[in-house]
Design a protein around this motif. Structure first.
Motif, short mmCIF file in Angstrom:
data_model
loop_
_atom_site.label_atom_id
_atom_site.label_comp_id
_atom_site.label_asym_id
_atom_site.label_seq_id
_atom_site.Cartn_x
_atom_site.Cartn_y
_atom_site.Cartn_z
N GLU A 134 62.36 0.51 40.42
CA GLU A 134 62.75 -0.68 39.52
C GLU A 134 61.71 -1.47 39.41
O GLU A 134 61.31 -1.98 40.39
CB GLU A 134 64.15 -0.84 39.53
CG GLU A 134 65.11 0.43 39.28
CD GLU A 134 66.67 -0.19 39.09
OE1 GLU A 134 66.80 -1.47 39.81
OE2 GLU A 134 67.46 0.46 38.89
N ALA A 135 61.74 -2.24 38.16
CA ALA A 135 60.92 -3.38 37.98
C ALA A 135 61.62 -4.41 36.85
O ALA A 135 62.50 -3.74 35.88
CB ALA A 135 59.44 -3.08 37.58
N PHE A 136 61.25 -5.32 36.96
CA PHE A 136 61.79 -6.44 35.80
C PHE A 136 61.35 -6.06 34.26
O PHE A 136 59.99 -5.62 34.47
CB PHE A 136 61.12 -8.01 35.95
CG PHE A 136 61.98 -8.47 37.04
CD1 PHE A 136 63.57 -8.81 37.25
CD2 PHE A 136 61.65 -8.72 38.48
CE1 PHE A 136 64.22 -9.29 38.23
CE2 PHE A 136 62.25 -9.37 39.18
CZ PHE A 136 63.47 -9.66 39.20
N HIS A 137 62.11 -6.02 33.39
CA HIS A 137 61.55 -5.57 31.94
C HIS A 137 61.20 -7.03 31.24
O HIS A 137 62.13 -7.99 31.06
CB HIS A 137 62.74 -5.19 31.47
CG HIS A 137 62.74 -4.74 29.75
ND1 HIS A 137 61.29 -4.29 29.33
CD2 HIS A 137 63.24 -5.19 28.69
CE1 HIS A 137 61.51 -4.03 27.94
NE2 HIS A 137 62.30 -4.55 27.84
N ARG A 151 65.64 -14.71 38.33
CA ARG A 151 65.61 -13.16 38.64
C ARG A 151 66.93 -12.66 37.90
O ARG A 151 66.75 -11.34 37.78
CB ARG A 151 65.65 -13.31 40.18
CG ARG A 151 66.91 -13.45 40.72
CD ARG A 151 66.64 -13.70 42.34
NE ARG A 151 67.98 -14.00 43.17
CZ ARG A 151 68.21 -15.45 43.24
NH1 ARG A 151 67.46 -16.23 42.75
NH2 ARG A 151 69.26 -15.49 44.17
N TYR A 154 66.53 -11.20 33.90
CA TYR A 154 65.75 -10.30 33.31
C TYR A 154 66.42 -9.05 33.73
O TYR A 154 67.05 -8.75 34.79
CB TYR A 154 64.35 -10.30 33.83
CG TYR A 154 63.44 -11.35 32.96
CD1 TYR A 154 62.87 -11.53 31.91
CD2 TYR A 154 63.57 -12.72 33.76
CE1 TYR A 154 61.96 -12.52 31.48
CE2 TYR A 154 62.96 -13.71 32.84
CZ TYR A 154 62.10 -13.56 32.04
OH TYR A 154 61.39 -14.76 31.52
N GLU A 155 66.36 -7.91 32.99
CA GLU A 155 67.14 -6.66 33.24
C GLU A 155 66.02 -5.86 33.92
O GLU A 155 64.75 -5.90 34.07
CB GLU A 155 67.13 -5.91 31.93
CG GLU A 155 67.86 -4.37 32.01
CD GLU A 155 67.88 -3.68 30.80
OE1 GLU A 155 68.48 -2.70 30.98
OE2 GLU A 155 67.55 -4.42 29.83
N ARG A 156 66.78 -4.99 35.05
CA ARG A 156 65.89 -4.32 35.74
C ARG A 156 65.85 -2.70 35.31
O ARG A 156 67.05 -2.27 35.24
CB ARG A 156 66.37 -4.08 37.29
CG ARG A 156 66.57 -5.58 37.96
CD ARG A 156 64.98 -5.98 38.38
NE ARG A 156 64.84 -4.92 39.69
CZ ARG A 156 63.90 -5.14 40.48
NH1 ARG A 156 62.76 -5.98 40.36
NH2 ARG A 156 63.51 -4.27 41.51
N GLU A 162 58.97 0.78 32.15
CA GLU A 162 58.46 -0.33 31.82
C GLU A 162 56.89 -0.18 31.73
O GLU A 162 56.27 -1.02 30.87
CB GLU A 162 58.75 -1.40 32.84
CG GLU A 162 58.09 -2.80 32.88
CD GLU A 162 58.46 -3.60 31.55
OE1 GLU A 162 57.73 -4.49 31.08
OE2 GLU A 162 59.52 -3.35 31.04
N GLU A 237 58.43 -3.38 46.15
CA GLU A 237 58.54 -4.01 45.13
C GLU A 237 57.46 -3.74 44.27
O GLU A 237 56.16 -3.90 44.74
CB GLU A 237 58.96 -5.60 45.17
CG GLU A 237 59.22 -6.32 44.05
CD GLU A 237 60.55 -5.98 43.43
OE1 GLU A 237 60.53 -6.53 41.95
OE2 GLU A 237 61.44 -5.33 43.72
N HIS A 239 55.84 -4.73 40.17
CA HIS A 239 56.06 -5.58 39.10
C HIS A 239 54.96 -4.97 38.03
O HIS A 239 53.75 -4.71 38.28
CB HIS A 239 55.56 -7.06 39.44
CG HIS A 239 55.64 -7.82 38.17
ND1 HIS A 239 57.07 -8.28 37.59
CD2 HIS A 239 54.72 -8.60 37.23
CE1 HIS A 239 56.88 -9.11 36.79
NE2 HIS A 239 55.55 -9.19 36.46
#
Length: 337
Positions: A134-137, A151, A154-156, A162, A237, A239
């Motif tokens: 997963e990553a930040f949208h 943190r 923002y939606e993951r 993404e 992680e 991004h």
């Protein structure tokens, strides 16, 4: 007398250039002191102008194909797991495609506190075959970095989604039922529908899933060449964007629970779509892989191993990893004395 005159003449020739060199070097050194406050508006303007080049129109079809192949892989693996069981270790990330696990001593326990222990197998799920990343949208690609306090704002979402979103493909427009094959896989994903399928049907599902898996990874690789993505050097992680976020969620040291900032580097296809390498059981191998024969056994991505055990033929690039034509492990025979 002649020597002194010659020395004086040579000194008069060389002195002016040397003085001129040092004077110009000092002048250049003084001009190199630039005011960064004056350059900041120009840098921000260049960043805004760079955002106008995205999304790249030529990469939009690639992003749409990636989303389609991703749906095929997820639905195909869900169908194949109805007939081929998967087990996972209770204390480590080890996964094995089969009804019962192997006895190879590769378990290192929770937080790698043990070494060369036997695995304790439990039932696996689709997340063991396709590890979620997963990553930040982001609202837009070139926006300010996400701070630690932001943190939760923002939606993951999945990192591949993404990536395709920033590439111009809207996942909300992807209708799985519009594709005939994806719609068929979604229909047979239930237990009752899967029980009515024959061996040839499962073999066709495995072949389509294998082909979609290869196209899926190739498409992600092409997108990563055009769109910047980052991965942490010390954790998994990811991004999607030109620079990483500032959320302090990384445990840098192996045995400590300290949470610090990430150390970013360029992300690859294995970071966004992990292949999840597992031990591959060949026809010449015993039903249960032993610890003594581990030098003879091969490896394969979990999706590839699952499809091959359902009837699909693996691509040629996996032959060396899987050791398809390799020798079997020697069998120890105890003769009566």
């Amino acid at each position: 007398m002649a020597i002194n005159l010659r020395h004086h003449f040579l000194r008069s020739l060389t002195s002016p250039p040397i003085q001129h060199f040092y004077s110009t070097a000092a002048a250049n050194k003084s001009t190199k002191k630039l005011d960064l406050k004056k350059l900041r508006p120009m840098i921000l303007r260049r960043i805004q102008n760079r955002a106008k080049d995205y999304p790249i129109k030529a990469m939009i079809p690639v992003a749409r194909d990636v989303l389609r192949n991703r749906d095929v892989v997820i639905n195909g693996v869900s169908v194949l797991l109805r007939v081929i069981p998967v087990v996972a270790c209770k204390f480590c990330p080890e996964v094995y495609i089969g009804e019962r696990g192997h006895v190879i001593r590769t378990c290192r326990g929770y937080k790698h506190q043990k070494k060369n222990h036997l695995h304790q197998w439990i039932g696996g799920t689709i997340n063991d075959v396709l590890p979620p990343v997963e990553a930040f949208h982001l609202d837009k690609m070139f926006q300010s970095e996400i701070k630690h306090e932001q943190r939760f704002d923002y939606e993951r979402i999945p990192a591949v989604v993404e990536l395709c979103w920033q590439a111009g493909a809207d996942p909300r427009e992807q209708n799985p039922q519009s594709d005939k094959w994806i719609g068929k896989l979604a229909e047979v994903a239930s237990d009752e529908a899967a029980a009515s399928l024959t061996a040839d049907d499962f073999r066709m599902v495995a072949i389509e899933t294998m082909n979609a898996w290869e196209e899926y990874r190739k498409g992600v690789d092409r997108l990563l060449l055009a769109y910047p993505s980052k991965v942490c050097m010390y954790c998994s992680e990811v991004h999607i964007g030109p620079s990483g976020h500032r959320a302090r969620l990384c445990g840098v040291f192996k045995y400590e629970t300290w949470r610090g900032g990430h150390f970013w580097k360029k992300a690859g296809v294995d970071d966004v779509v992990p292949p999840k390498i597992v031990w591959h059981s060949r026809p010449q191998d015993p039903p249960e892989l032993s610890n003594e024969g581990r030098p003879f056994y091969g490896h394969a991505p979990a999706v590839v191993d699952l499809c091959t055990k359902t009837g699909a033929f693996p691509p040629k690039e996996y032959f060396t990893m899987m050791k398809i034509h390799g020798l079997p492990a020697p069998i120890a025979i105890d003769f009566p004395s």
